[in-house]
Each structure stands twice: as C-alpha cells, then as structure tokens.
Design a protein around this motif. Structure first.
Motif, PDB file in Angstrom:
ATOM      1  N   ASN A 124       0.624  -1.387   0.037  1.00 13.93           N
ATOM      2  CA  ASN A 124       0.254   0.014   0.057  1.00 13.93           C
ATOM      3  C   ASN A 124       0.915   1.326  -0.093  1.00 13.93           C
ATOM      4  O   ASN A 124       0.172   2.250   0.259  1.00 13.93           O
ATOM      5  CB  ASN A 124      -1.161   0.116   1.200  1.00 13.93           C
ATOM      6  N   ASN A 125       2.027   1.117  -0.213  1.00 15.61           N
ATOM      7  CA  ASN A 125       2.840   2.494  -0.461  1.00 15.61           C
ATOM      8  C   ASN A 125       2.766   3.119  -1.867  1.00 15.61           C
ATOM      9  O   ASN A 125       2.519   2.415  -2.900  1.00 15.61           O
ATOM     10  CB  ASN A 125       4.429   2.031  -0.573  1.00 15.61           C
ATOM     11  N   PRO A 126       2.526   4.244  -1.947  1.00 14.96           N
ATOM     12  CA  PRO A 126       2.348   5.067  -3.065  1.00 14.96           C
ATOM     13  C   PRO A 126       3.235   4.895  -4.172  1.00 14.96           C
ATOM     14  O   PRO A 126       4.506   5.223  -3.787  1.00 14.96           O
ATOM     15  CB  PRO A 126       1.684   6.621  -3.050  1.00 14.96           C
ATOM     16  N   VAL A 127       3.055   4.586  -5.608  1.00 15.67           N
ATOM     17  CA  VAL A 127       4.046   4.445  -6.272  1.00 15.67           C
ATOM     18  C   VAL A 127       3.781   5.397  -7.584  1.00 15.67           C
ATOM     19  O   VAL A 127       4.888   6.334  -7.801  1.00 15.67           O
ATOM     20  CB  VAL A 127       3.986   3.320  -7.277  1.00 15.67           C
ATOM     21  N   LEU A 128       2.551   5.976  -7.726  1.00 16.23           N
ATOM     22  CA  LEU A 128       2.422   6.926  -8.740  1.00 16.23           C
ATOM     23  C   LEU A 128       0.976   7.539  -8.341  1.00 16.23           C
ATOM     24  O   LEU A 128       0.180   6.776  -7.869  1.00 16.23           O
ATOM     25  CB  LEU A 128       2.174   6.592 -10.092  1.00 16.23           C
ATOM     26  N   GLU A 129       1.070   8.864  -8.540  1.00 15.82           N
ATOM     27  CA  GLU A 129      -0.151   9.706  -8.081  1.00 15.82           C
ATOM     28  C   GLU A 129      -0.534  10.847  -9.260  1.00 15.82           C
ATOM     29  O   GLU A 129       0.442  11.447  -9.576  1.00 15.82           O
ATOM     30  CB  GLU A 129      -0.377  10.449  -6.824  1.00 15.82           C
ATOM     31  N   ILE A 130      -1.978  10.799  -9.838  1.00 13.65           N
ATOM     32  CA  ILE A 130      -2.306  12.074 -10.456  1.00 13.65           C
ATOM     33  C   ILE A 130      -3.280  12.537  -9.553  1.00 13.65           C
ATOM     34  O   ILE A 130      -4.392  11.962  -9.769  1.00 13.65           O
ATOM     35  CB  ILE A 130      -2.606  11.632 -11.816  1.00 13.65           C
ATOM     36  N   VAL A 131      -3.334  13.673  -9.272  1.00 14.13           N
ATOM     37  CA  VAL A 131      -4.246  14.377  -8.456  1.00 14.13           C
ATOM     38  C   VAL A 131      -4.484  15.895  -9.099  1.00 14.13           C
ATOM     39  O   VAL A 131      -3.752  16.357  -9.307  1.00 14.13           O
ATOM     40  CB  VAL A 131      -3.981  14.772  -7.042  1.00 14.13           C
ATOM     41  N   ASN A 132      -6.005  15.973  -9.679  1.00 13.59           N
ATOM     42  CA  ASN A 132      -6.214  17.225 -10.653  1.00 13.59           C
ATOM     43  C   ASN A 132      -5.305  17.321 -11.744  1.00 13.59           C
ATOM     44  O   ASN A 132      -4.775  18.549 -11.871  1.00 13.59           O
ATOM     45  CB  ASN A 132      -6.440  18.420  -9.621  1.00 13.59           C
ATOM     46  N   ASN A 133      -4.932  16.400 -12.218  1.00  5.70           N
ATOM     47  CA  ASN A 133      -4.003  16.500 -13.480  1.00  5.70           C
ATOM     48  C   ASN A 133      -2.638  16.599 -13.168  1.00  5.70           C
ATOM     49  O   ASN A 133      -1.880  16.662 -14.147  1.00  5.70           O
ATOM     50  CB  ASN A 133      -4.399  17.408 -14.652  1.00  5.70           C
ATOM     51  N   GLN A 134      -2.338  16.535 -12.007  1.00  8.49           N
ATOM     52  CA  GLN A 134      -0.800  16.941 -11.616  1.00  8.49           C
ATOM     53  C   GLN A 134      -0.126  15.309 -11.412  1.00  8.49           C
ATOM     54  O   GLN A 134      -0.596  14.731 -10.498  1.00  8.49           O
ATOM     55  CB  GLN A 134      -0.562  17.690 -10.585  1.00  8.49           C
ATOM     56  N   LEU A 135       1.113  15.190 -12.186  1.00  7.90           N
ATOM     57  CA  LEU A 135       1.673  13.687 -12.042  1.00  7.90           C
ATOM     58  C   LEU A 135       2.636  13.905 -11.256  1.00  7.90           C
ATOM     59  O   LEU A 135       3.554  14.618 -11.158  1.00  7.90           O
ATOM     60  CB  LEU A 135       1.914  13.453 -13.362  1.00  7.90           C
ATOM     61  N   VAL A 136       2.827  12.748 -10.290  1.00 10.22           N
ATOM     62  CA  VAL A 136       3.996  12.781  -9.403  1.00 10.22           C
ATOM     63  C   VAL A 136       4.225  11.316  -9.044  1.00 10.22           C
ATOM     64  O   VAL A 136       3.345  10.671  -8.960  1.00 10.22           O
ATOM     65  CB  VAL A 136       3.822  13.326  -7.982  1.00 10.22           C
ATOM     66  N   TYR A 137       5.503  10.915  -9.308  1.00  9.19           N
ATOM     67  CA  TYR A 137       5.729   9.361  -8.954  1.00  9.19           C
ATOM     68  C   TYR A 137       7.175   9.299  -8.111  1.00  9.19           C
ATOM     69  O   TYR A 137       7.944  10.192  -7.959  1.00  9.19           O
ATOM     70  CB  TYR A 137       5.897   8.593 -10.389  1.00  9.19           C
ATOM     71  N   SER A 138       6.952   8.145  -7.331  1.00 10.36           N
ATOM     72  CA  SER A 138       8.001   7.875  -6.544  1.00 10.36           C
ATOM     73  C   SER A 138       9.171   7.288  -7.336  1.00 10.36           C
ATOM     74  O   SER A 138       9.105   7.120  -8.538  1.00 10.36           O
ATOM     75  CB  SER A 138       7.389   6.640  -5.541  1.00 10.36           C
ATOM     76  N   VAL A 139      10.419   7.547  -6.731  1.00 11.83           N
ATOM     77  CA  VAL A 139      11.726   7.138  -7.462  1.00 11.83           C
ATOM     78  C   VAL A 139      12.092   5.455  -6.993  1.00 11.83           C
ATOM     79  O   VAL A 139      13.141   5.197  -7.399  1.00 11.83           O
ATOM     80  CB  VAL A 139      12.612   7.932  -7.165  1.00 11.83           C
ATOM     81  N   ALA A 140      11.222   5.002  -6.177  1.00 12.84           N
ATOM     82  CA  ALA A 140      11.417   3.677  -5.854  1.00 12.84           C
ATOM     83  C   ALA A 140      11.324   2.468  -6.851  1.00 12.84           C
ATOM     84  O   ALA A 140      12.107   1.348  -6.826  1.00 12.84           O
ATOM     85  CB  ALA A 140      10.499   3.310  -4.753  1.00 12.84           C
TER      86      ALA A 140
END
Length: 258
Positions: free
Chosen positions: A170-186
C-alpha cells in the motif's frame, strides 16, 4: 547542439550494460539508458522534470562513446542552457552527483493537459465514457474499498484526472491529482516518452503502461492495480479482478458513475 549528446528514447540492440557502443552510432543502448534513468531519479538532475533528454557530460563529439557514468538527464530548458553555455558543466556535474528527484524521493510535479466536457478511459478492451451534464460530476472507472484508483472530475469544461498506483504494501508509487503527475523514485524503472508512461517494478514486469491521449482520453494498455490486498490486472484483452475472478472483456460503459 555543439558538443553535447542528445537522445530521445532511441533503441540500440546487441549491447550489455558494461559495453560501449560503436563510435559511429549516437544511439544509446537501452540498458545504459535504463541505468542512467535510475541513477538520475527518472528526471532532470537539476530540476526533476520528468520530461528529459540524455546528455553526454563530456560531449559526444569529444568521446564518441556511451558510458553510463558519463551520461546524465536534463530537461529541455537545462539542456538548451547547457548547449548555449549558460549552464556550466560544473553545475551539471554537481547535480548529477546529487539528483533533484533522489533528494526529494519523488518526481517534480508535472501538469497534464486534460480539458473538455467529456472523458474516456480505455481499460484493456473495455471503454468507460462520461459526459458533463450541467453540474460537477465525479466518475470512478476503478475503485477499491471506497478509494478511487482511476477517476475523472468534470465541471464546466474542466476535466481533472485522478490516478493512484500502490505497491503490495500500500505504498504510493504514482499519483495524478487534479491532472498533476508525481511518481516515486522507488520503482525499478520509469520511462515517459511522448504521451506514453511505463512503470516497471522488475525486469519484464509492468506495473502500468498508460497513454495520455489529451485532451480527454486515457488508455491503460497494461496495468496492475493493488490496494488493501485486492489485485486488478489489465491486459489488452481483459480487465480481471484476481480475488474473485471477475473478468470483463469488450464491454462499454457510458455515463456510469463507477
């Protein structure tokens, strides 16, 4: 571009990671590209931007070889600044030794350009479409335990994409919230080329293969949604909830809230 090498995801076969390519070829072998991406945190080493180019720090014209330790990632702005002489090699070398995204643990946020009054999600061979009907609408093609994993918000010509990917813990890998993309470097590898984003958690093991067909369509070619012990697999042929063997193929859902 002067003496600086530039590469945009061109493949070269027949080389291993330690091998240098032919001096007559500017194509960086794929294993070297992957090694550079991981070392640089999957983004520009200066600012973290996930749109980047491969830069030969010693200058391709000078060395005419591909060695992973001599290549870094720069976004278009910083690559142009380096080519123009506005960004000194000392600053690039310093950033390469301590990349922006590795310091932050996640990528620099990037805004996707979704808009309009209708949307479509293609999930393997299945499609999910929705159209704005005069009031704010939140539609969820994929959700688990009340948490939207893939969703759209439509509101007066605003189309906002939401996407969440987790690992098995359940660790976040990638999220797009309100069109904004952010991803983990893991993850083992992350590659954004053009409109296609591929995240791999191991060799030949795709966590998601997604195409951003702007302004209003998202295509998940392959994927693995994980949350709270639930596993959903997406292939070009089907959508499968592994836990209860629910399988969907060639289905179309229109104006369904979720």
């Amino acid at each position: 571009r002067g003496g600086h090498g530039k590469q945009r995801g061109v493949s070269c076969h027949g080389h291993n990671m330690a091998e240098l390519s032919s001096p007559t070829s500017r194509n960086i072998p794929l294993p070297i590209q992957r090694e550079v991406r991981r070392r640089c945190g999957f983004g520009c080493v200066v600012c973290g931007m996930p749109l980047y180019e491969y830069e030969h720090m010693l200058g391709w014209a000078n060395v005419q070889r591909h060695a992973a330790e001599e290549i870094t990632l720069l976004c278009d702005q910083h690559h142009r600044e380096r080519t123009a002489g506005l960004l000194p090699i000392e600053a690039v070398t310093e950033a390469n030794a301590n990349p922006f995204n590795l310091r932050a643990g996640v990528s620099k946020p990037y805004d996707l350009h979704f808009s309009g009054d209708k949307c479509e999600a293609v999930l393997g061979s299945n499609t999910f479409t929705f159209e704005y009907r005069g009031e704010p609408t939140f539609t969820v093609p994929v959700g688990v335990d009340g948490l939207p994993l893939l969703a759209f918000l439509l509101d007066d010509n605003h189309l906002l994409l939401h996407l969440r990917l987790f690992d098995e813990a359940n660790n976040p890998v990638l999220e797009i919230v309100n069109n904004q993309l952010v991803y983990s470097v893991a993850p083992w590898d992350i590659r954004l080329v053009g409109t296609n984003l591929v995240v791999r958690d191991a060799p030949r093991k795709i966590l998601i293969d997604i195409t951003f067909d702007v302004p209003n369509r998202i295509i998940i070619n392959r994927g693995r949604f994980l949350f709270n012990g639930v596993e959903i697999l997406l292939t070009p042929e089907y959508f499968l909830v592994v836990n209860n063997a629910t399988l969907m193929s060639q289905c179309h859902m229109e104006n369904c809230h979720g």
